[in-house]
Design a protein around this motif. Sequence first.
Motif, PDB file in Angstrom:
ATOM      1  N   PHE A  66      33.932  39.127 -29.723  1.00  0.00           N
ATOM      2  CA  PHE A  66      34.833  39.695 -30.696  1.00  0.00           C
ATOM      3  C   PHE A  66      35.309  41.032 -29.541  1.00  0.00           C
ATOM      4  O   PHE A  66      36.424  41.269 -29.708  1.00  0.00           O
ATOM      5  N   SER A  67      34.380  41.998 -28.801  1.00  0.00           N
ATOM      6  CA  SER A  67      35.364  43.126 -28.300  1.00  0.00           C
ATOM      7  C   SER A  67      36.266  42.491 -27.341  1.00  0.00           C
ATOM      8  O   SER A  67      37.879  43.404 -26.739  1.00  0.00           O
ATOM      9  N   LEU A 101      28.876  36.670 -37.365  1.00  0.00           N
ATOM     10  CA  LEU A 101      29.198  38.016 -36.177  1.00  0.00           C
ATOM     11  C   LEU A 101      30.271  38.269 -36.309  1.00  0.00           C
ATOM     12  O   LEU A 101      30.380  39.805 -37.079  1.00  0.00           O
ATOM     13  N   ASN A 104      30.249  39.510 -40.052  1.00  0.00           N
ATOM     14  CA  ASN A 104      28.733  41.085 -40.092  1.00  0.00           C
ATOM     15  C   ASN A 104      30.445  42.203 -39.340  1.00  0.00           C
ATOM     16  O   ASN A 104      30.120  42.827 -40.186  1.00  0.00           O
ATOM     17  N   ASP A 105      31.551  41.847 -38.461  1.00  0.00           N
ATOM     18  CA  ASP A 105      31.586  43.083 -37.596  1.00  0.00           C
ATOM     19  C   ASP A 105      32.902  43.438 -38.269  1.00  0.00           C
ATOM     20  O   ASP A 105      33.470  44.540 -38.514  1.00  0.00           O
ATOM     21  N   MET A 109      33.850  47.019 -40.863  1.00  0.00           N
ATOM     22  CA  MET A 109      34.842  47.700 -39.685  1.00  0.00           C
ATOM     23  C   MET A 109      36.196  48.096 -41.451  1.00  0.00           C
ATOM     24  O   MET A 109      36.347  48.759 -41.619  1.00  0.00           O
ATOM     25  N   PHE A 140      34.700  52.323 -31.428  1.00  0.00           N
ATOM     26  CA  PHE A 140      33.558  52.105 -30.950  1.00  0.00           C
ATOM     27  C   PHE A 140      32.503  52.059 -30.961  1.00  0.00           C
ATOM     28  O   PHE A 140      32.632  53.076 -29.432  1.00  0.00           O
ATOM     29  N   ARG A 142      28.544  52.034 -28.858  1.00  0.00           N
ATOM     30  CA  ARG A 142      27.455  51.410 -29.094  1.00  0.00           C
ATOM     31  C   ARG A 142      26.778  51.713 -28.293  1.00  0.00           C
ATOM     32  O   ARG A 142      25.953  52.911 -28.002  1.00  0.00           O
ATOM     33  N   GLN A 147      26.520  47.382 -31.792  1.00  0.00           N
ATOM     34  CA  GLN A 147      27.845  48.001 -31.545  1.00  0.00           C
ATOM     35  C   GLN A 147      28.636  47.490 -32.815  1.00  0.00           C
ATOM     36  O   GLN A 147      28.677  46.498 -33.460  1.00  0.00           O
ATOM     37  N   ILE A 148      29.187  48.175 -33.227  1.00  0.00           N
ATOM     38  CA  ILE A 148      29.785  49.460 -34.256  1.00  0.00           C
ATOM     39  C   ILE A 148      31.736  49.451 -33.930  1.00  0.00           C
ATOM     40  O   ILE A 148      31.362  50.415 -33.642  1.00  0.00           O
ATOM     41  N   TYR A 149      32.530  49.085 -34.560  1.00  0.00           N
ATOM     42  CA  TYR A 149      33.524  48.856 -34.819  1.00  0.00           C
ATOM     43  C   TYR A 149      33.683  49.434 -36.379  1.00  0.00           C
ATOM     44  O   TYR A 149      33.365  48.856 -37.309  1.00  0.00           O
TER      45      TYR A 149
END
Length: 193
Positions: A66-67, A101, A104-105, A109, A140, A142, A147-149
Amino acid sequence: MDDDKETAELKQCMEIIPNEEEVTIDVIPLAVKSPRIVDWKIHKKGKKSYYQIIRADRKSQMYRIFSQMIKSFDREDLEDLYKLVKARYGSTKPVENMDYLLWNDMKIMFEAHVEDEVWKLQNRYKVLEWKLYDSYGVQFLRMQSMQIYMLVEKKYPLTPPTLLMMLEKKLQIDYESEMAYQLYKLIIKQLKK
């Protein structure tokens, strides 16, 4: 005078790390801008899985994580992908690991809720890195195991210890921007509550 003092204090809380891999372009002519995202798939090649992002012109791009994907997107791309993910998994959770994933991200967000597991677990982990992607308004975070966006303009249920660790780590930015200053002011305001 107070604004200059405040700005100087905020500058001490930031670390400018120019990204030599990226070229910042403020205006993209419509003829050059990629068409909108219309779908995504999980593409498997051997033991590796990739996100395949499909655009309206049927061209696609593969991303391992994703990053990587988010670094090549603009805000419109993020919103398009979120709408697609929400439409596909609005009332169900995905079964496939890569889809989960992504879901969830994107959910964290765009739809952060205090009951989400990520917010309940945040006090267990140390902040390792805090970055701002100014070009599309995403920060972002970490931490040791996650990791949270987060969208810059949204408030998230970050706890005071997490906010303090973020300030101690310093915000990594490519260049000074009003968005970075506003983000710091928002965090300091949250700490004062």
